[in-house]
Design a protein around this motif. Sequence first.
Motif: not given
Length: 554
Positions: A282-302
């Motif tokens: 479960g921890t590795l899955l969380g870390l994998l998602w963090t890596w995917i999110a950080s390398n995906g398209p920018a998504n900045v809210g106001v």
Amino acid sequence: MSISSRPTKGRSIPRPLRTFAVLTGLFAVLLGLWSAATPLMGFPDEPAHTIKAAAVVRGQVLVEEGTSFGHGVHVKVPDYIANLHGQGCYKFNRGQAADCAPLVYADDTYTNIGVTSAASYNPMYYWLVGLPTLIMSGAPAIYAMRLISALFCAVFFAAGFTALTELRRPQFAVLLAALAMTPMVLFLGGGINPNSMEIAATMASFSGFVVVLDNWRNTKLVIPALATVAASTVVLANARQISLVWLLCALVAGVCSFKLRRTLQVFADKRVLFAVGLTVPGTLLGLLWTWIASNGPANVGVAPDGIASPHPDAPLYRGFLIMLDRTFDFFPQYIGVMGWLDTPVPELVMLVWSALMIAALVAPFCIRPLRSWTGYWVSLAMLYVVPALLQTVLWRSMGFIWQGRYTLPLVVVLFITVGLGLRRLRFANKGMAVKAARIIFWLVGGCHTLAFVYVLRRYVVGISELANWQTLFSSPDWQPPFGWLLLTVLYLGASAAGMEILFRYLYPGQSLVKRVNSKGARKDTRGAIRGRQTDRQPSVSEVSAILPSGLPNN
């Protein structure tokens, strides 16, 4: 402290399981009432998280190219979900009642484009809370989403308190953990926002961890606490990107609260190693998602006006120093600044909690030896420095966006470390100590209810310069499900029941309503409390079993 059982018709129910069941029910009621009392989208950032949840359960998990824009990520969700941002007509204006918000129609289900600033968040939480939108629609679906989130938080709060009751001399730790359950913590637990789950899971992980360390010679006695640590670790790894930071802080604070030899012994235990192994996937899955999110398209809210003001050319150290300077400005938000930071609780509530919190934070400075408070000093330092470091990372891109609710996981950990340090003292449970505690408990329970009805007043009629309490009865502009008066009565009953359970747990044979002689306490035919006739601390479930002799069990 051993895990005792109560004989019931030929079978045995473990003591922690009974305690866990009672506390889960209590927290579920308290958080559920906050869910019902707050108008739709009345919790901070709730529209973004609701839209994200509806998108995730429909398979829109990753941020795809062409869907991310400067104001957030575009997703396809039912129209009643996509238009939830329009519910915010009362935000930042506490004089405006919630009746200005448009109705959310159950038949408004055709697909539309919704915008969320939470697209990069781990999907685990959203898969859970988004399920009602697949079988329901309209306002009932959103309230159901809230209740699922509230139940999820209630489970982890209950698990944390259950673990603490398995400490040796647990009274101070349980008492300080209860003090950390401020109106703000309970309020957040009723909304759709992973921040609430983050607070509950951090509390559970730290509580379970220190219980395991406290029973380092025989971890078999605290297997439920070990399971709590494992489950909360996986949840925190898959909550928000920042959640792993709170988990690390909790583990560091736990290690520093005991001698290093205990930690080494614990992590050599086969049961602990097995639990750690269970958390790895479960921890590795969380870390994998963090890596995917950080390398995906920018998504900045106001961020809302007044909270964020980007400064791309500002030096990083400036953001760090500003955050350090404002550290204690967040103190009121730990206690209760509800809604979208627009509804502080009454000053009486602030004064009571501030006084109790300051007394708790000062206590370690007065009890020798100071070196025995290492866990407290480390937790206090982390509360001061870690948020400043995290804010500094975002200083140039998003400006000063930090809010007090983000730090609540560390706040809860800090107060539990105070309780751990106080265990070397004798817990006074008779005479003037009981009389003073009875007054404080009634005051705290009353403040919980006052905060609840004050927030209801803000949404039902608005808070004006002139006192308008009478209009709550005469001409309410907005009503929550079941009406504000019934919700208030239920919350009063639940708060009183919680205070009574805690009081009887800490002071066996005593009641908030009347003084009960320990010899006259009800016989223990079902494992109930016998006052000081037993050498063990009674469980919460045993206290609740005799609750009708004091207050009604709501």
